[in-house]
Write an enzyme that holds these catalytic residues in place. Sequence first.
Site, short mmCIF file in Angstrom:
data_model
loop_
_atom_site.label_atom_id
_atom_site.label_comp_id
_atom_site.label_asym_id
_atom_site.label_seq_id
_atom_site.Cartn_x
_atom_site.Cartn_y
_atom_site.Cartn_z
N TYR A 155 19.79 47.20 49.02
CA TYR A 155 21.13 46.86 49.40
C TYR A 155 22.08 48.13 49.70
O TYR A 155 22.91 48.23 50.81
CB TYR A 155 22.13 46.38 48.00
CG TYR A 155 23.56 46.24 48.17
CD1 TYR A 155 23.87 45.09 48.69
CD2 TYR A 155 24.59 46.54 47.32
CE1 TYR A 155 25.27 44.49 48.76
CE2 TYR A 155 25.80 46.36 47.43
CZ TYR A 155 26.16 45.36 48.16
OH TYR A 155 27.35 44.59 48.11
N THR A 188 34.82 43.95 42.03
CA THR A 188 35.78 42.71 42.38
C THR A 188 35.30 41.69 41.49
O THR A 188 34.05 41.35 41.46
CB THR A 188 35.87 42.41 43.72
OG1 THR A 188 36.22 43.82 44.64
CG2 THR A 188 37.06 41.47 44.03
N ASN A 236 24.83 30.85 55.46
CA ASN A 236 23.58 30.23 55.17
C ASN A 236 23.36 29.79 53.83
O ASN A 236 22.36 29.30 53.19
CB ASN A 236 22.62 31.08 55.40
CG ASN A 236 22.09 32.31 54.60
OD1 ASN A 236 22.94 32.61 54.04
ND2 ASN A 236 20.99 33.07 55.06
N THR A 292 23.22 32.80 48.78
CA THR A 292 24.13 33.18 47.29
C THR A 292 25.45 32.40 47.31
O THR A 292 25.90 32.43 45.97
CB THR A 292 24.45 34.66 47.16
OG1 THR A 292 24.98 35.19 48.40
CG2 THR A 292 23.08 35.38 47.08
N1 NAD Z 1 32.02 41.24 44.88
C1 NAD Z 1 32.22 42.65 44.61
O1 NAD Z 1 32.34 43.25 43.64
C2 NAD Z 1 31.62 43.34 45.90
C3 NAD Z 1 31.76 44.83 45.73
C4 NAD Z 1 31.39 45.41 46.97
C5 NAD Z 1 31.09 44.96 48.27
N2 NAD Z 1 31.11 43.57 48.23
C6 NAD Z 1 30.93 42.77 49.72
O2 NAD Z 1 31.65 41.79 49.64
C7 NAD Z 1 31.10 40.59 50.53
C8 NAD Z 1 31.15 39.63 49.77
O3 NAD Z 1 30.70 39.66 48.47
P1 NAD Z 1 30.62 38.50 47.41
O4 NAD Z 1 30.76 39.15 46.03
O5 NAD Z 1 31.92 37.47 47.85
O6 NAD Z 1 29.38 37.78 47.42
P2 NAD Z 1 28.67 36.39 47.56
O7 NAD Z 1 27.20 36.65 47.43
O8 NAD Z 1 29.50 35.59 46.83
O9 NAD Z 1 29.07 36.09 49.02
C9 NAD Z 1 27.99 36.42 50.18
C10 NAD Z 1 28.06 35.33 51.28
O10 NAD Z 1 27.35 35.62 52.38
C11 NAD Z 1 26.27 34.65 52.42
N3 NAD Z 1 25.20 35.37 53.41
C12 NAD Z 1 24.19 35.92 52.76
N4 NAD Z 1 23.38 36.29 53.87
C13 NAD Z 1 23.82 35.61 54.83
C14 NAD Z 1 23.28 35.39 56.01
N5 NAD Z 1 22.11 36.05 56.49
N6 NAD Z 1 23.61 34.61 56.93
C15 NAD Z 1 24.94 33.82 56.63
N7 NAD Z 1 25.40 34.04 55.36
C16 NAD Z 1 24.62 34.81 54.45
C17 NAD Z 1 26.08 34.08 51.28
O11 NAD Z 1 25.52 32.69 51.16
C18 NAD Z 1 27.53 34.22 50.40
O12 NAD Z 1 28.04 33.05 50.67
C19 NAD Z 1 29.58 41.17 50.58
O13 NAD Z 1 29.11 41.88 51.88
C20 NAD Z 1 29.68 42.31 49.69
O14 NAD Z 1 28.20 43.06 49.91
C21 NAD Z 1 31.36 42.82 47.13
#
Ligand code: NAD
Length: 310
Positions: free
Chosen positions: A141, A171, A28, A31
């Site tokens: 969160y 990451t 959606n 972010t």
């Molecule tokens: N990057 C990190 O260091 C890290 C660490 C721990 C966990 N994570 C987990 O990994 C996953 C990806 O993280 P990221 O860093 O790529 O974050 P990000 O914000 O770049 O990606 C998350 C994606 O989910 C989409 N999204 C959010 N809510 C939504 C909804 N209701 N419907 C459809 N799409 C939706 C956003 O638009 C975004 O494209 C997440 O679940 C996050 O919690 C990431």
Amino acid sequence: MAGAAGFIGSHLCDRLIGDGHEVVGVDNFITGSRENVRHLSGRPGFSLIEQDITETFDIEGHIDAVMNLASPASPKDYLEHPIETLEVGSTGSRHLLEIAQRHQARYLLTSTSECYGDPLEHPQSESYWGNVNSVGPRSCYDESKRYAEAITMAFHRKFGVRTNIARIFNTYGPRMQLDDGRVVPAFIDQALRGEPFTVFGNGSQTRSFCYVSDMVDGLVRLSGSEERYPVNLGNPVEMTILEFAERIKRAAGSTAPIEFKPLPEDDPRRRRPNISKAKRLLDWEPKVDLDEGLRLTIAYFRQKIELPQT
Ligand SMILES: NC(=O)c1ccc[n+]([C@@H]2O[C@H](COP(=O)([O-])OP(=O)(O)OC[C@H]3O[C@@H](n4cnc5c(N)ncnc54)[C@H](O)[C@@H]3O)[C@@H](O)[C@H]2O)c1
């Protein structure tokens, strides 16, 4: 794949398509951005649907696996969208689990090291239950992800869905948002602009950073395994934020000073994964060292930032 247009999701799309899979990305864009997957548009095997997973939906055709990466993930993002964050982990997770159940597909949840809260055990292994403040500002969160893990296990126990839970630690890499408040893009942005580095607290808090290609490899391996309980994925090389700032300064060639600001509430003091479970079950451990990962990430941000003419 929900969250396909996000930072990690877009790299996972690249990997899966490269491996010959078909990927239906769902996002959606709360972010994430279309820009992250623009290079895949028109590629056979990739499609992108604009869809909020907190609303009910289905995907046509045969599905082997549902991958749930959808959630605001940086403190700045989830503090700005606390209700959406709770909803995506709860209602959104349920909808994706129902799709997996209907299609008899596998299900992968990307959970987080935030499930450990401000940990009293160090390094954190999967058997540690965590020290989370359920009413603190970050609880939207942490508790969303803890619920997401719980409902994942419930769908496995009640309906036999073949689930996996990854507990991802910090990451970094190309396609992070420059202004999402996370330490890697923040330091790189400051380094490239020649601005002072902002360190919260005295900089003695520790973190460990995993390069995104290693993370994606861990997720792919986990999604093929029969392990139902959480598996930590992250880089166990731990350093203080101050040391990390120095490494980025050096890698980006910055000579700017470091400025200190007050520590945000409930900021974890120490964070480092115990990855022996992933090593044992998935034969996985990070391969990209910090200097190489920083080089690739800085090169990406150099292109993104329009530096003022000097
Ligand atoms: N990057 C990190 O260091 C890290 C660490 C721990 C966990 N994570 C987990 O990994 C996953 C990806 O993280 P990221 O860093 O790529 O974050 P990000 O914000 O770049 O990606 C998350 C994606 O989910 C989409 N999204 C959010 N809510 C939504 C909804 N209701 N419907 C459809 N799409 C939706 C956003 O638009 C975004 O494209 C997440 O679940 C996050 O919690 C990431």
